[in-house]
Structures are given as C-alpha cells and as structure tokens.
Design a protein around this motif. Sequence first.
Motif, PDB file in Angstrom:
ATOM      1  N   ARG A 185       0.869  -1.181   0.000  1.00 45.83           N
ATOM      2  CA  ARG A 185       0.000   0.000   0.000  1.00 45.83           C
ATOM      3  C   ARG A 185       0.899   1.222   0.000  1.00 45.83           C
ATOM      4  O   ARG A 185       1.597   1.470   0.982  1.00 45.83           O
ATOM      5  CB  ARG A 185      -0.872   0.052   1.248  1.00 45.83           C
ATOM      6  N   PRO A 186       0.883   1.976  -1.073  1.00 49.95           N
ATOM      7  CA  PRO A 186       1.736   3.166  -1.111  1.00 49.95           C
ATOM      8  C   PRO A 186       1.261   4.232  -0.128  1.00 49.95           C
ATOM      9  O   PRO A 186       0.068   4.320   0.176  1.00 49.95           O
ATOM     10  CB  PRO A 186       1.581   3.642  -2.550  1.00 49.95           C
ATOM     11  N   LEU A 187       2.174   5.035   0.347  1.00 49.31           N
ATOM     12  CA  LEU A 187       1.833   6.167   1.198  1.00 49.31           C
ATOM     13  C   LEU A 187       1.282   7.275   0.293  1.00 49.31           C
ATOM     14  O   LEU A 187       1.983   7.829  -0.558  1.00 49.31           O
ATOM     15  CB  LEU A 187       3.091   6.638   1.942  1.00 49.31           C
ATOM     16  N   ILE A 188       0.005   7.584   0.493  1.00 52.47           N
ATOM     17  CA  ILE A 188      -0.721   8.444  -0.450  1.00 52.47           C
ATOM     18  C   ILE A 188      -0.775   9.896   0.003  1.00 52.47           C
ATOM     19  O   ILE A 188      -0.962  10.174   1.185  1.00 52.47           O
ATOM     20  CB  ILE A 188      -2.167   7.895  -0.620  1.00 52.47           C
ATOM     21  N   PHE A 189      -0.643  10.803  -0.946  1.00 50.47           N
ATOM     22  CA  PHE A 189      -0.984  12.202  -0.712  1.00 50.47           C
ATOM     23  C   PHE A 189      -2.134  12.535  -1.655  1.00 50.47           C
ATOM     24  O   PHE A 189      -2.034  12.337  -2.867  1.00 50.47           O
ATOM     25  CB  PHE A 189       0.203  13.141  -0.993  1.00 50.47           C
TER      26      PHE A 189
END
Length: 740
Positions: free
Chosen positions: A340-344
């Motif tokens: 799960r990518p770290l999202i902005f």
Amino acid sequence: MIHYNQEQNVFHLFNKDISYLIHVNGFGRLETLYFGEKLNDVSDILNARTLYTECTYLDKKMSLVTPTPSYFYPDTLVEISSHGIFDKRDAPIVIQHENGSYLTDFEYVKHKIYHGIKPLDGMPCLDAPLERKESLYNKENVDTLEIILKDITANVILHEYLSVYRDKNIIVKSFKIENKGKRIKLLRAFSMQLDLPSSDYYFHHFHGTQWVERQEEINKIYDGTQEIGSTRGRSSHQENPFCFLSKERNSLTDGEVIGFNLIYSGNWEMRVTKTPYDSLHLAYGINDDDFCFSLGRNESFDTPQAVISYSKDGIDGMSQTFHRLIKENLQTDKEREHNRPLIFNSWEGCLFTFDTKVIKSYIDDACKLGIELFVLDDGWFGKRDNDKSGLGDWFVNEKKINLHEVIEHCHERKLKFGIWFEPEMVNPDSDLFRSHPEWALGYEENKDWSHLERNQLVLDFTNDDVVDNIFEQMCKILDEYDIDYVKWDHNRILAEHFTANLPAEKQGEAYHRYVLGYYRLLSQLRIRYPEIFFEGCSSGGGRFDLGTLYYVPQIWTSDETDGASRAYIQYYTSLGYPLSTISSHVSASAQTTYPTKVDIALFGTYGYEMNPNKLSEREFAEMNRGTEIYHKYHDKAILNGTLYHLSNPLDHDEMSMISVSQDQSLAIAVYYEKSNIVMRMDYWKLKGLNPKKRYHLNLNGVDVPETYSGEHLMKVGYYLRDIFRRQNKTILLILKESNY
Ligand code: GLA
C-alpha cells in the motif's frame, strides 16, 4: 465439515469450535435445531425441538389430520419461514404467483454436500476470483450443504446454500430461486433467516451520517421487530450492514457474540424479531422496499451471501474472524496486501481550484512527507471548476491541467500517480447528459430536474449501454495516461429509481440491477488493469461494505478527517472491518494537533491530505514521525497484524486498541481520550503479546529505559506516568521484542 444422519434426518455443519444443526421434519420442513459452540455428541439433539402442538389441517383428500409434530406451530425454530400460512414471522423469500396469491412454502426435496463454496454470477462472493472459471472454490477449507426445496403450489425450486469454514468460525448462507413454471414475482429475496431459541441478547448496530459514520448503538433486544437497513441505493452512511448480537452488553473478551454482514453494496435490511415466545428471529438480505423481481420460466435469482461469525470469546473473537475472512477469503486484490503506497491526496488542499503549476508545487512539497503516490482528486476533467458541471465527461480539461506534465513530474520524483473518478454520476451540465438525458435515473418521471443533490444525478447503471459508455471513457484515460491508482467515488444517493431502461412491470428491479451494473464496471476495469490500485469512496464512508471490498483493498472511511471524531469512526469501523481496509489521512483540520492526527491515521492505511505549501518546518517534522513509523512498522504491525480492542468509546470517553504482528515481535497501540480531563487508565493493559517475550517500549517517540515482559504488560499493564498525560490527546506506543 458436514455430517448427515439419515436416520434422524439431521444435518450437522461443524468445525472445531462451532456446530449448526438442521432437521428435516416429517413434513419436509427445515427446523433449526442449534447454532453455537461445538457439540461433540449430537445424539440427543432432536430433543431440542420446540414444536408441540395439536394443530390440525385438512389434507388434499379432505380428511382431518392432527400431525405431531406440526411444522407450522409458531414457535418452532425454522430455517425458512413460510408466508401466507400460520408462520407470521418474516419469511426470507416471498413469491407472488400468477394468480396473485402470496402463498410461499418450501418443502424439502433433496440435498447435496460438497467441498468448496459456490461462486455467484455477476456478484461479489467469497473465495472466487474476478474471472470465474470453476464451479466451486476453496475446496480445502469450506464445505457446503445445498438443500433443494420446492414450493408447495408453484413449480419454483429453492436452493439454500449453507457453507461452513474449517479454519474460521464462519457460516455463509444464500439462496437461489429457480422458476421452472409460470411467471412469478419475487417480492422478497433475503439471503438468510436465523432462528435462535432465546432473545436474551444485545443488538449492536452502526449508524451515522456523512462525517459521522458507523457510530455504535447498543440496545437490549426488545419486544416486536427492530429493523435497520438502507433504501438509498448504496449500503449507506446511515446504517452499515455489519451488526451483531452479544450476550454480555459490551464485553470485548467474554460471552457469546454472533456477527452478521452481507456481501452487497445496495439496499439491504436486517429485521430482528423477538417473538411472543421469547425466541429470536433474524431475517437479512436485500431490502424489499421498492423491490419486486419478475422471473419468467427457467429464470433464476441469486441472493448475495450473508456471513455469520460466531464467537464465544466476546466481541474481539467475532471481529478478528471477520478480519481474517475479509483478507483471506473476500478480497481479490491480493497484490496490495503488502503493497500500500503512502498516499498524498489533493482534495482538502485545493478542492477544485488548481492548475498545472499548483499541482506541481503540491507534488514538490508533498515529497517532503516521504509519500509514494500522489492523487489528483476531483476537478481534472470536463468542465469541472466546481460541483455544478462536468460529471459524465471523462476527458482531461486541458485548459486547466496538463496531465502528462503532472504525471511526468511525479515519475521524475519516483512517485506513482493516481486520479479520481465518479463513474456512476452525471451533472445535467455535461456533454453526456445533453446527448443522453434518458441515461439518468428518474428521467421519465422528473424531467424538470428539481431534485438535484450536489447538482448531480445518478446514471442508469441498469442499462448496459450506459455502463459500456463509461467503461470506454475510463479506458481511454487509463490507456493514454500512466495511472497507478483510481479513487472511485459515489456522491449521491439513488433518490429516484425509475429507469427508462425497463418496462413498467420490471421497475422493482432497478435498485438491484443498478448494483449489478456497478459490479460489472468495476470488475471489467479490475480485469483489464490488474496493475491499477482501486480505492472505494462514497462521500466518505457511504458505501463501506463487503461488496465493494471484494473489488478494492481499501475504502475512504469518512470525509471527517479530524483526529477527534475520526478516532471513534475508525474504532467502530474496525469492529467489523480490518485496519487494512480503513483508508485514513492526516489532514489540516484544526481541532486536533498533527501528532494526534498522525497517531489516529496510523490505525488505518495512512496518508496525507492538505495544502503542503502551507506547512511549517515543525509540522513537516511532526508528520514525518508518522512517515517513519509507517515505513518501518506499519505493514507488519497494522496492515498484517491482529487487532485487539482495549477500551470502547461507548463506555468511557476514550478509545484504545493494539495491533500485533503475526510473530508477536512487534505491536503498535493507541490510546485516545476525548475530554482530555482525567485519564481513567493508569495501568494500560495490553493484549495479544507473547507473555514470554520481553518488549522494548517507545511512548510518543520517547524510548522507555526498561523492557517489560508480555505477561506484565497484559496482566498488570503499563503504568502511564504523569509526564505522558498532558502532552497529547493520544498516546502511541510501539512495542518491539527486545532483540528486534
Ligand atoms: C467526496 C469524497 C472526497 C472528495 C470529494 C470530491 O466527498 O469523499 O474525498 O473526493 O468527493 O468531490
């Protein structure tokens, strides 16, 4: 496993912890004998029957019969209540026959027992991949009893599927209604009935609104019928399909708990009836409000799967079982499990007001937060500078944004790129609506469009042409641009549900066919773009359900992003859904401080959502503490950990939970108190640790000098000294095995 005792006509579904027993009585009706803790000796089970009566009836030869036992005594616990005879509890299936009669009464014909669980056509279900190739799945761990029954007056066959998991305390129920005769109307097609001998339970359900989703409510089962559900065309903010019964009022660790959820995203309903005889009757499935499904000869209808989780160890037993089921048996995007990518996300920072320059500056500053994926939210397409226009026109607004340039800017910084869609909606001010007004639900009945909500209408997804059009538009974007992630929104309820696509007699099918259209589009896109990560959303958490979670790994949990209110939303949501599904971002909302917002957001999938140009160095540093924890520990402890609830907001104005890695070498615990006046917990008793291991503790970023044994932390608790009390509304504790 499933045993059939031919002599007694008793089916026994069981695993090492639970038993479910059904008897085919002398009249071919199914009685529910028992559901609960595993029974090793079932030889006395027929004595559990609750039917003693002197009811008489006329048989077909007009002779008076006094049956003992009788199937229609109103207190008998049955699998499938009849309709239009003596049983006045909610029948799960109600048919209207060609002559108008509602008589619905199914008699046993035969049964099948097999390994594996049956997939459902066009609908999400357990253990089946997106592309269905087999007739049965998960033969190693699930057994299914299929009971085949026939209606006493019409040529209608009912299949009841009951599956039991070997490795989880889960029973799955669903029906298939197969019409072999003249046209019928299905007036109700629930997924299950469950009759229990006692009504001495508490009922827990999760209600709310946008920004305040899934607030737990507990009430003692009372006389009459209690009903929760949705008629909004989606599972809804107002009530969530997850609910449960408990013997103790609110015990996380003790007593019987029976949890329910439905693998469905549309209208649903749970009716809980305390009978005059103090037994309990549950009926659960697709809502029958405005529902009427017409079936011609050889047509059939599948109900969604209802899942039942049994625990004798309180709420957490049920909750952990659901978490495992969702992760191991429901979710089809296995790719994302550890990835799960770290999202902005751009939304709360700039809403609709941006251009290429602004977005590039957002990307530059967001990079300082260690993010991995940048999401451009609403406003990049059609004529979309506010919420009044553009939905339905899925082409880039090139006057506003150069999408290739933005994506390149991300890639140069080693970031992935994601984008927002709201595929099921249309603004009247859009090219799509101007060329196809009849593609909006309600068009024929409401041509002046006075009932806009957020200036939009719902597209008629009962119509394959509409779904195909949106599919093609989305493919064009996803083919042309290098997109790694899609946020799929749904910001309006289905208020009017008249469809120009169906004839008058089929209007009662609109809600269900709409949901099938949603599933078809999502499924086609997932299959065509396996590498794209899809996230669900519906004005925050208006469609947080198992139907959607079959297709997407996580759902935006709520538009409330302030830690103060979020804390409870996330806690309650996590009673039914794993933390890995709870999408949560740190935002700029002013009520709580960044350290608190970080601690709360970490108990979800984690990400950021604000104007990064406005952040001070101190704020960057506060959030980078979260980024560091995310990169070091989040996957192992939170996404793939086991969650234990420690303190429930309903009983004390605080919440606390701990998520422990599978090997018990790492754990993260959070404590949040709303009032910030008095900390009730001096000794913070933890759960799920290995009593024999020693743990190193880090409390709000400060290393604790001494190590503690798991046993001490669970039985005595960690003594929270004054020094930690007033700094924050949250305490975040990271526990690492001392040689970690
Ligand atoms: C919904 C979502 C938000 C945002 C907006 C955009 O409200 O919940 O996160 O995407 O739509 O219009």
